[in-house]
Design a protein around this motif. Structure first.
Motif, PDB file in Angstrom:
ATOM      1  N   TYR A  33       0.854  -1.175   0.000  1.00 35.91           N
ATOM      2  CA  TYR A  33       0.000   0.000   0.000  1.00 35.91           C
ATOM      3  C   TYR A  33       0.900   1.238   0.000  1.00 35.91           C
ATOM      4  O   TYR A  33       1.963   1.244   0.615  1.00 35.91           O
ATOM      5  N   ILE A  51      -3.518   3.913  -1.803  1.00 39.33           N
ATOM      6  CA  ILE A  51      -3.837   3.031  -2.924  1.00 39.33           C
ATOM      7  C   ILE A  51      -3.232   1.668  -2.638  1.00 39.33           C
ATOM      8  O   ILE A  51      -2.117   1.545  -2.115  1.00 39.33           O
ATOM      9  N   SER A  52      -3.970   0.616  -2.989  1.00 35.98           N
ATOM     10  CA  SER A  52      -3.496  -0.739  -2.765  1.00 35.98           C
ATOM     11  C   SER A  52      -2.417  -1.099  -3.778  1.00 35.98           C
ATOM     12  O   SER A  52      -2.204  -0.385  -4.760  1.00 35.98           O
ATOM     13  N   SER A  54      -2.279  -3.336  -6.100  1.00 38.62           N
ATOM     14  CA  SER A  54      -2.763  -3.529  -7.474  1.00 38.62           C
ATOM     15  C   SER A  54      -3.373  -2.264  -8.055  1.00 38.62           C
ATOM     16  O   SER A  54      -3.599  -2.169  -9.257  1.00 38.62           O
ATOM     17  N   SER A  56      -6.393  -1.346  -7.260  1.00 31.09           N
ATOM     18  CA  SER A  56      -7.836  -1.560  -7.338  1.00 31.09           C
ATOM     19  C   SER A  56      -8.601  -0.904  -6.195  1.00 31.09           C
ATOM     20  O   SER A  56      -9.806  -0.686  -6.299  1.00 31.09           O
ATOM     21  N   SER A  57      -7.902  -0.590  -5.115  1.00 35.28           N
ATOM     22  CA  SER A  57      -8.557   0.028  -3.959  1.00 35.28           C
ATOM     23  C   SER A  57      -7.903   1.377  -3.661  1.00 35.28           C
ATOM     24  O   SER A  57      -6.681   1.458  -3.501  1.00 35.28           O
ATOM     25  N   ARG A  58      -8.726   2.397  -3.605  1.00 36.79           N
ATOM     26  CA  ARG A  58      -8.221   3.749  -3.329  1.00 36.79           C
ATOM     27  C   ARG A  58      -9.085   4.378  -2.234  1.00 36.79           C
ATOM     28  O   ARG A  58     -10.303   4.225  -2.249  1.00 36.79           O
ATOM     29  N   THR A  59      -8.438   5.064  -1.353  1.00 34.79           N
ATOM     30  CA  THR A  59      -9.125   5.739  -0.261  1.00 34.79           C
ATOM     31  C   THR A  59      -8.662   7.180  -0.202  1.00 34.79           C
ATOM     32  O   THR A  59      -7.477   7.451  -0.418  1.00 34.79           O
ATOM     33  N   THR A 101      -0.090  -2.854   4.945  1.00 39.94           N
ATOM     34  CA  THR A 101      -1.508  -2.618   5.176  1.00 39.94           C
ATOM     35  C   THR A 101      -1.768  -1.119   5.063  1.00 39.94           C
ATOM     36  O   THR A 101      -0.845  -0.309   5.206  1.00 39.94           O
TER      37      THR A 101
END
Length: 118
Positions: A33, A51-52, A54, A56-59, A101
């Motif tokens: 991350y 951002i993860s 890959s 695919s996950s962004r916060t 993480t």
């Protein structure tokens, strides 16, 4: 071990844009991350976006998600932060950080200064 180097900061007028880059070394970069944080003078460091591995996950921080976009290019070992419609209150040192993480970041860059003039 991951080493991070930020770049892309500078002086910009209000309403302008900047794209920050976070270049990383290390073979495991694509599984980490990466987060962006910022610290204004005399204030605590605050979360901006993450951002993860890959991508695919962004916060995002709720107050910034309409104007900031985080992305990554694992082939270049680089994470980006596109900042649009910049405001004087966005003035801060921006840091990128990496971890396994999204809650714990073990590696930090040296920071890049962003100054937004009114």
């Amino acid at each position: 071990q991951v080493q991070l180097v930020e770049s892309g900061g500078g002086l910009v007028q209000a309403g302008g844009s900047l794209r920050l880059s976070c270049a990383a070394s290390g073979r495991t970069f694509s599984s980490t991350y990466v987060g962006w944080f910022r610290q204004a003078p005399g204030k605590e460091r605050k979360f901006v976006a993450s951002i993860s591995g890959s991508g695919s996950s962004r916060t995002y921080s709720d107050s910034l998600k309409a104007r900031f976009t985080i992305s990554r290019d694992n082939a270049k070992n680089t994470v980006y932060l596109q900042m649009n419609v910049l405001k004087p209150e966005d003035t801060a040192v921006y840091y990128c950080a990496a971890g396994l993480t999204p809650q714990v970041y073990d590696y930090w860059g040296q920071g890049t200064q962003v100054t937004v003039s009114s």
